[in-house]
Write an enzyme that holds these catalytic residues in place. Structure first.
Site, PDB file in Angstrom:
ATOM      1  N   GLU A  24     113.138  28.469 -39.156  1.00 16.30           N
ATOM      2  CA  GLU A  24     114.003  27.662 -38.283  1.00 16.30           C
ATOM      3  C   GLU A  24     113.227  26.514 -37.623  1.00 16.30           C
ATOM      4  O   GLU A  24     113.755  25.402 -37.491  1.00 16.30           O
ATOM      5  CB  GLU A  24     114.661  28.567 -37.235  1.00 16.30           C
ATOM      6  CG  GLU A  24     115.673  29.515 -37.874  1.00 16.30           C
ATOM      7  CD  GLU A  24     116.254  30.546 -36.928  1.00 16.30           C
ATOM      8  OE1 GLU A  24     117.100  31.346 -37.389  1.00 16.30           O
ATOM      9  OE2 GLU A  24     115.890  30.566 -35.735  1.00 16.30           O
ATOM     10  N   PHE A  69     133.463  35.582 -39.437  1.00 14.56           N
ATOM     11  CA  PHE A  69     133.367  34.531 -38.411  1.00 14.56           C
ATOM     12  C   PHE A  69     132.583  33.301 -38.869  1.00 14.56           C
ATOM     13  O   PHE A  69     132.397  32.359 -38.096  1.00 14.56           O
ATOM     14  CB  PHE A  69     132.759  35.094 -37.109  1.00 14.56           C
ATOM     15  CG  PHE A  69     131.370  35.680 -37.258  1.00 14.56           C
ATOM     16  CD1 PHE A  69     130.235  34.870 -37.278  1.00 14.56           C
ATOM     17  CD2 PHE A  69     131.192  37.056 -37.359  1.00 14.56           C
ATOM     18  CE1 PHE A  69     128.970  35.400 -37.402  1.00 14.56           C
ATOM     19  CE2 PHE A  69     129.915  37.615 -37.489  1.00 14.56           C
ATOM     20  CZ  PHE A  69     128.808  36.773 -37.504  1.00 14.56           C
ATOM     21  N   ASN A  71     128.484  31.255 -27.363  1.00 16.79           N
ATOM     22  CA  ASN A  71     127.547  31.986 -26.509  1.00 16.79           C
ATOM     23  C   ASN A  71     126.303  31.171 -26.134  1.00 16.79           C
ATOM     24  O   ASN A  71     125.250  31.714 -25.865  1.00 16.79           O
ATOM     25  CB  ASN A  71     127.198  33.339 -27.137  1.00 16.79           C
ATOM     26  CG  ASN A  71     126.538  33.199 -28.493  1.00 16.79           C
ATOM     27  OD1 ASN A  71     126.281  32.085 -28.951  1.00 16.79           O
ATOM     28  ND2 ASN A  71     126.254  34.307 -29.138  1.00 16.79           N
ATOM     29  N   HIS A 130     120.968  29.890 -29.031  1.00 18.38           N
ATOM     30  CA  HIS A 130     120.420  30.599 -30.195  1.00 18.38           C
ATOM     31  C   HIS A 130     118.935  30.820 -29.970  1.00 18.38           C
ATOM     32  O   HIS A 130     118.256  29.970 -29.411  1.00 18.38           O
ATOM     33  CB  HIS A 130     120.595  29.744 -31.468  1.00 18.38           C
ATOM     34  CG  HIS A 130     119.778  30.250 -32.622  1.00 18.38           C
ATOM     35  ND1 HIS A 130     120.209  31.252 -33.446  1.00 18.38           N
ATOM     36  CD2 HIS A 130     118.525  29.920 -33.050  1.00 18.38           C
ATOM     37  CE1 HIS A 130     119.260  31.516 -34.342  1.00 18.38           C
ATOM     38  NE2 HIS A 130     118.233  30.719 -34.126  1.00 18.38           N
ATOM     39  N   ARG A 151     114.818  36.395 -26.566  1.00 18.95           N
ATOM     40  CA  ARG A 151     116.066  37.124 -26.786  1.00 18.95           C
ATOM     41  C   ARG A 151     116.434  37.953 -25.559  1.00 18.95           C
ATOM     42  O   ARG A 151     117.617  38.147 -25.263  1.00 18.95           O
ATOM     43  CB  ARG A 151     115.985  37.941 -28.068  1.00 18.95           C
ATOM     44  CG  ARG A 151     115.960  36.977 -29.268  1.00 18.95           C
ATOM     45  CD  ARG A 151     116.068  37.640 -30.578  1.00 18.95           C
ATOM     46  NE  ARG A 151     117.295  38.367 -30.791  1.00 18.95           N
ATOM     47  CZ  ARG A 151     118.407  37.854 -31.333  1.00 18.95           C
ATOM     48  NH1 ARG A 151     118.470  36.584 -31.664  1.00 18.95           N
ATOM     49  NH2 ARG A 151     119.461  38.613 -31.526  1.00 18.95           N
ATOM     50  N   TYR A 169     123.052  28.911 -40.933  1.00 20.11           N
ATOM     51  CA  TYR A 169     123.664  30.230 -40.752  1.00 20.11           C
ATOM     52  C   TYR A 169     124.010  30.898 -42.082  1.00 20.11           C
ATOM     53  O   TYR A 169     124.891  31.754 -42.136  1.00 20.11           O
ATOM     54  CB  TYR A 169     124.908  30.105 -39.865  1.00 20.11           C
ATOM     55  CG  TYR A 169     124.570  30.026 -38.387  1.00 20.11           C
ATOM     56  CD1 TYR A 169     123.951  31.090 -37.727  1.00 20.11           C
ATOM     57  CD2 TYR A 169     124.869  28.897 -37.634  1.00 20.11           C
ATOM     58  CE1 TYR A 169     123.639  31.024 -36.377  1.00 20.11           C
ATOM     59  CE2 TYR A 169     124.568  28.828 -36.276  1.00 20.11           C
ATOM     60  CZ  TYR A 169     123.939  29.901 -35.663  1.00 20.11           C
ATOM     61  OH  TYR A 169     123.633  29.849 -34.317  1.00 20.11           O
ATOM     62  N   LYS A 211     123.552  25.421 -27.611  1.00 18.12           N
ATOM     63  CA  LYS A 211     124.688  25.196 -28.514  1.00 18.12           C
ATOM     64  C   LYS A 211     125.677  24.181 -27.928  1.00 18.12           C
ATOM     65  O   LYS A 211     125.619  23.859 -26.733  1.00 18.12           O
ATOM     66  CB  LYS A 211     125.368  26.546 -28.796  1.00 18.12           C
ATOM     67  CG  LYS A 211     124.469  27.515 -29.578  1.00 18.12           C
ATOM     68  CD  LYS A 211     125.222  28.801 -29.932  1.00 18.12           C
ATOM     69  CE  LYS A 211     124.361  29.739 -30.744  1.00 18.12           C
ATOM     70  NZ  LYS A 211     125.100  30.979 -31.145  1.00 18.12           N
TER      71      LYS A 211
HETATM   72  P1  GDP Z   1     122.467  36.160 -32.245  1.00 24.25           P
HETATM   73  O1  GDP Z   1     121.162  36.378 -32.958  1.00 24.25           O
HETATM   74  O2  GDP Z   1     122.581  36.926 -30.944  1.00 24.25           O
HETATM   75  O3  GDP Z   1     122.791  34.687 -32.055  1.00 24.25           O
HETATM   76  O4  GDP Z   1     123.630  36.775 -33.164  1.00 24.25           O
HETATM   77  P2  GDP Z   1     123.880  36.772 -34.741  1.00 24.25           P
HETATM   78  O5  GDP Z   1     122.698  36.255 -35.500  1.00 24.25           O
HETATM   79  O6  GDP Z   1     124.407  38.114 -35.108  1.00 24.25           O
HETATM   80  O7  GDP Z   1     125.101  35.746 -34.923  1.00 24.25           O
HETATM   81  C1  GDP Z   1     124.904  34.358 -34.955  1.00 24.25           C
HETATM   82  C2  GDP Z   1     125.978  33.695 -34.130  1.00 24.25           C
HETATM   83  O8  GDP Z   1     127.251  33.936 -34.754  1.00 24.25           O
HETATM   84  C3  GDP Z   1     126.157  34.260 -32.722  1.00 24.25           C
HETATM   85  O9  GDP Z   1     125.239  33.754 -31.788  1.00 24.25           O
HETATM   86  C4  GDP Z   1     127.574  33.842 -32.402  1.00 24.25           C
HETATM   87  O10 GDP Z   1     127.672  32.448 -32.066  1.00 24.25           O
HETATM   88  C5  GDP Z   1     128.264  34.090 -33.757  1.00 24.25           C
HETATM   89  N1  GDP Z   1     128.797  35.457 -33.860  1.00 24.25           N
HETATM   90  C6  GDP Z   1     128.086  36.604 -34.028  1.00 24.25           C
HETATM   91  N2  GDP Z   1     128.908  37.675 -34.107  1.00 24.25           N
HETATM   92  C7  GDP Z   1     130.164  37.184 -34.004  1.00 24.25           C
HETATM   93  C8  GDP Z   1     131.464  37.799 -34.029  1.00 24.25           C
HETATM   94  O11 GDP Z   1     131.611  39.017 -34.170  1.00 24.25           O
HETATM   95  N3  GDP Z   1     132.544  36.949 -33.895  1.00 24.25           N
HETATM   96  C9  GDP Z   1     132.408  35.590 -33.765  1.00 24.25           C
HETATM   97  N4  GDP Z   1     133.522  34.842 -33.643  1.00 24.25           N
HETATM   98  N5  GDP Z   1     131.202  34.986 -33.744  1.00 24.25           N
HETATM   99  C10 GDP Z   1     130.087  35.775 -33.850  1.00 24.25           C
END
Ligand code: GDP
Length: 139
Positions: free
Chosen positions: A128, A59, A114, A117, A87, A51, A11
């Site tokens: 994807e 968010f 973070n 991805h 993961r 997304y 990212k």
């Molecule tokens: P991943 O599969 O671990 O990447 O998580 P998700 O698919 O749930 O979320 C996609 C991305 O959205 C995450 O990697 C973060 O960059 C962001 N994200 C997820 N949950 C949160 C949250 O609670 N707050 C914020 N600000 N960003 C979030």
């Protein structure tokens, strides 16, 4: 278990901080073969589309802004059990609870920023990979 393909993004936070090389090294050390890799930058429509599953989340707007703020590195990866395996190497979404030794524990600075991805299932990996790579790049 069988050999699988998964999709990953380094990212914008990690590319800007100069962590791309270390993250790639951790991915390779975990046994992944890099099938294809490219630096690119997401447009707002592309980030919104990528997304879309999170469109209703509070968010979402911040996530789209973050993912478009600078270059990213997109990768097609192959390994036995690649989807779950990546993961595991990435660590939890929230770096505060990510396990020691994971990429997010080392380089993520918040639940949003973070650093990496990784696809979460076979169906999303296929979608994807197709979003970023053509069939001829994945032979
Ligand atoms: P991943 O599969 O671990 O990447 O998580 P998700 O698919 O749930 O979320 C996609 C991305 O959205 C995450 O990697 C973060 O960059 C962001 N994200 C997820 N949950 C949160 C949250 O609670 N707050 C914020 N600000 N960003 C979030």
């Amino acid at each position: 278990m069988s050999v699988e393909r998964t999709f990953s993004i380094i990212k914008p936070d990690a590319v800007a901080a100069g962590h791309a090389g270390e993250i790639l090294a951790m991915i390779e050390a975990a046994g992944f073969k890099i099938l294809a890799v490219r630096m690119t930058r997401l447009s707002e429509p592309q980030a919104r589309g990528f997304y879309a599953v999170h469109a209703a989340k509070p968010f979402y707007a911040g996530l789209v802004k973050f993912m478009t703020e600078g270059p990213i590195i997109v990768m097609a990866l192959e390994r036995e059990n690649a989807i779950a395996g990546l993961r595991e190497v990435m660590g939890a979404t929230n770096p505060e609870i990510a396990a020691e030794g994971t990429i997010r524990k080392r380089f993520a600075t918040s639940i949003e920023r973070n650093c990496i991805h990784g696809s979460d299932a076979a169906e999303t990996a296929a979608v994807e990979l197709g979003f970023f790579f053509g069939a001829a790049e994945l032979l």
